[in-house]
Design a protein around this motif. Structure first.
Motif, PDB file in Angstrom:
ATOM      1  N   THR B  56     -11.028  12.587  -9.360  1.00 21.87           N
ATOM      2  CA  THR B  56     -11.311  13.123  -8.017  1.00 21.87           C
ATOM      3  C   THR B  56     -12.592  13.952  -8.037  1.00 21.87           C
ATOM      4  O   THR B  56     -13.345  13.979  -7.060  1.00 21.87           O
ATOM      5  N   LYS B  57     -12.868  14.591  -9.170  1.00 19.69           N
ATOM      6  CA  LYS B  57     -14.110  15.393  -9.274  1.00 19.69           C
ATOM      7  C   LYS B  57     -15.344  14.500  -9.281  1.00 19.69           C
ATOM      8  O   LYS B  57     -16.432  14.931  -8.900  1.00 19.69           O
ATOM      9  N   VAL B  58     -15.180  13.251  -9.697  1.00 19.77           N
ATOM     10  CA  VAL B  58     -16.354  12.362  -9.865  1.00 19.77           C
ATOM     11  C   VAL B  58     -16.647  11.597  -8.571  1.00 19.77           C
ATOM     12  O   VAL B  58     -17.797  11.448  -8.174  1.00 19.77           O
ATOM     13  N   ILE B  59     -15.599  11.129  -7.894  1.00 22.80           N
ATOM     14  CA  ILE B  59     -15.855  10.225  -6.754  1.00 22.80           C
ATOM     15  C   ILE B  59     -16.329  10.987  -5.524  1.00 22.80           C
ATOM     16  O   ILE B  59     -16.197  12.206  -5.447  1.00 22.80           O
ATOM     17  N   VAL B  60     -16.892  10.222  -4.589  1.00 22.92           N
ATOM     18  CA  VAL B  60     -17.237  10.753  -3.258  1.00 22.92           C
ATOM     19  C   VAL B  60     -16.174  10.201  -2.302  1.00 22.92           C
ATOM     20  O   VAL B  60     -16.123   8.997  -2.033  1.00 22.92           O
ATOM     21  N   GLU B  61     -15.293  11.071  -1.821  1.00 21.23           N
ATOM     22  CA  GLU B  61     -14.117  10.602  -1.087  1.00 21.23           C
ATOM     23  C   GLU B  61     -14.481   9.857   0.197  1.00 21.23           C
ATOM     24  O   GLU B  61     -13.721   9.033   0.694  1.00 21.23           O
ATOM     25  N   LYS B  62     -15.679  10.141   0.719  1.00 18.60           N
ATOM     26  CA  LYS B  62     -16.058   9.502   1.985  1.00 18.60           C
ATOM     27  C   LYS B  62     -16.363   8.002   1.785  1.00 18.60           C
ATOM     28  O   LYS B  62     -16.197   7.206   2.701  1.00 18.60           O
ATOM     29  N   THR B  63     -16.800   7.644   0.556  1.00 17.12           N
ATOM     30  CA  THR B  63     -17.239   6.249   0.348  1.00 17.12           C
ATOM     31  C   THR B  63     -16.448   5.521  -0.740  1.00 17.12           C
ATOM     32  O   THR B  63     -16.448   4.305  -0.799  1.00 17.12           O
ATOM     33  N   ASP B  64     -15.813   6.277  -1.633  1.00 16.93           N
ATOM     34  CA  ASP B  64     -15.120   5.648  -2.769  1.00 16.93           C
ATOM     35  C   ASP B  64     -13.610   5.696  -2.566  1.00 16.93           C
ATOM     36  O   ASP B  64     -13.106   6.529  -1.820  1.00 16.93           O
ATOM     37  N   SER B  65     -12.925   4.781  -3.292  1.00 17.25           N
ATOM     38  CA  SER B  65     -11.461   4.710  -3.134  1.00 17.25           C
ATOM     39  C   SER B  65     -10.801   4.660  -4.516  1.00 17.25           C
ATOM     40  O   SER B  65     -11.218   3.894  -5.388  1.00 17.25           O
ATOM     41  N   LEU B  66      -9.756   5.462  -4.674  1.00 13.65           N
ATOM     42  CA  LEU B  66      -8.934   5.439  -5.885  1.00 13.65           C
ATOM     43  C   LEU B  66      -7.503   5.142  -5.450  1.00 13.65           C
ATOM     44  O   LEU B  66      -7.018   5.747  -4.495  1.00 13.65           O
ATOM     45  N   ARG B  67      -6.865   4.208  -6.127  1.00 12.66           N
ATOM     46  CA  ARG B  67      -5.433   3.963  -5.849  1.00 12.66           C
ATOM     47  C   ARG B  67      -4.692   3.975  -7.183  1.00 12.66           C
ATOM     48  O   ARG B  67      -5.152   3.352  -8.154  1.00 12.66           O
ATOM     49  N   PHE B  68      -3.590   4.714  -7.188  1.00 13.71           N
ATOM     50  CA  PHE B  68      -2.757   4.814  -8.389  1.00 13.71           C
ATOM     51  C   PHE B  68      -1.392   4.226  -8.056  1.00 13.71           C
ATOM     52  O   PHE B  68      -0.800   4.559  -7.024  1.00 13.71           O
ATOM     53  N   TYR B  69      -0.911   3.359  -8.959  1.00 11.82           N
ATOM     54  CA  TYR B  69       0.423   2.775  -8.772  1.00 11.82           C
ATOM     55  C   TYR B  69       1.284   3.176  -9.971  1.00 11.82           C
ATOM     56  O   TYR B  69       0.936   2.874 -11.117  1.00 11.82           O
ATOM     57  N   ASN B  70       2.380   3.848  -9.675  1.00  9.05           N
ATOM     58  CA  ASN B  70       3.257   4.321 -10.756  1.00  9.05           C
ATOM     59  C   ASN B  70       4.391   3.326 -10.965  1.00  9.05           C
ATOM     60  O   ASN B  70       5.284   3.196 -10.115  1.00  9.05           O
ATOM     61  N   LEU B  71       4.361   2.617 -12.076  1.00  6.36           N
ATOM     62  CA  LEU B  71       5.384   1.596 -12.340  1.00  6.36           C
ATOM     63  C   LEU B  71       6.532   2.130 -13.195  1.00  6.36           C
ATOM     64  O   LEU B  71       7.417   1.371 -13.609  1.00  6.36           O
ATOM     65  N   GLY B  72       6.494   3.426 -13.499  1.00  4.53           N
ATOM     66  CA  GLY B  72       7.593   4.044 -14.227  1.00  4.53           C
ATOM     67  C   GLY B  72       7.633   3.651 -15.698  1.00  4.53           C
ATOM     68  O   GLY B  72       6.678   3.126 -16.262  1.00  4.53           O
ATOM     69  N   ASP B  73       8.813   3.909 -16.312  1.00  2.00           N
ATOM     70  CA  ASP B  73       8.948   3.650 -17.746  1.00  2.00           C
ATOM     71  C   ASP B  73       9.360   2.209 -18.039  1.00  2.00           C
ATOM     72  O   ASP B  73       9.112   1.694 -19.112  1.00  2.00           O
ATOM     73  N   HIS B  74      10.041   1.598 -17.090  1.00  4.89           N
ATOM     74  CA  HIS B  74      10.529   0.221 -17.308  1.00  4.89           C
ATOM     75  C   HIS B  74       9.638  -0.744 -16.520  1.00  4.89           C
ATOM     76  O   HIS B  74       9.972  -1.181 -15.421  1.00  4.89           O
ATOM     77  N   TYR B  75       8.492  -1.012 -17.087  1.00  6.77           N
ATOM     78  CA  TYR B  75       7.456  -1.707 -16.312  1.00  6.77           C
ATOM     79  C   TYR B  75       7.229  -3.162 -16.759  1.00  6.77           C
ATOM     80  O   TYR B  75       6.588  -3.934 -16.067  1.00  6.77           O
TER      81      TYR B  75
END
Lengths: 96, 96
Positions: B56-75
């Motif tokens: 989050t410190k690196v990206i520019v939130e207005k133009t960049d997108s980060l998506r995180f998907y949590n698949l848990g322990d049994h993935y």
């Protein structure tokens, strides 16, 4: 269930650019684009099989990559978004 | 738990290209690249918070997108791969 589709299509030649467009077009029939090459699809198991089959027919397995992540039915707290292009939650109540 | 990180960094200018490289570099310290802008990270909750903070410190939130998907322990049965660049399963037994 929520299926995340991420793809890398080799666009070294014109055929690759066509494959990229076709993959995106197919995915857009099943779900919502959230990033350039990432779609989120709210679909059942049978539809998921159809999606995989359609995409597999289009890509060249030697150069292209498809990854599917199944987040199940309880996915809301499994997805975190930071940055631009917040995604419309299709299951949220529409207020008129 | 398995965290999938997908990112779209706007590279319209040189700064964007730098951000893209920095995001990839950070992700590679936490996990394994599976596609151009997708990483899979086997990390715990605390490390996940650190990863999000760093990115989050690196990206520019207005133009960049980060998506995180949590698949848990049994993935394992939640991830399907078709095509090139099969990914090394870091938890599999190494046979010498």
């Amino acid at each position: 269930m929520l299926i995340v589709v991420a793809y890398d299509i080799s666009v070294k030649d014109q055929k690759g650019a066509k494959r990229l467009a076709r993959v995106a077009k197919i995915c857009s029939r099943y779900g919502q684009r959230v990033q350039n090459s990432v779609f989120e699809c709210l679909i059942d198991q049978l539809t998921f099989v159809k999606l995989k089959t359609e995409l597999t027919k289009v890509i060249v397995e030697k150069t292209d990559s498809l990854r599917f992540y199944n987040l199940g039915d309880h996915y809301k707290n499994k997805v975190t978004h930071i940055g631009t292009k917040e995604v419309l939650d299709l299951t949220d109540a529409l207020i008129f």
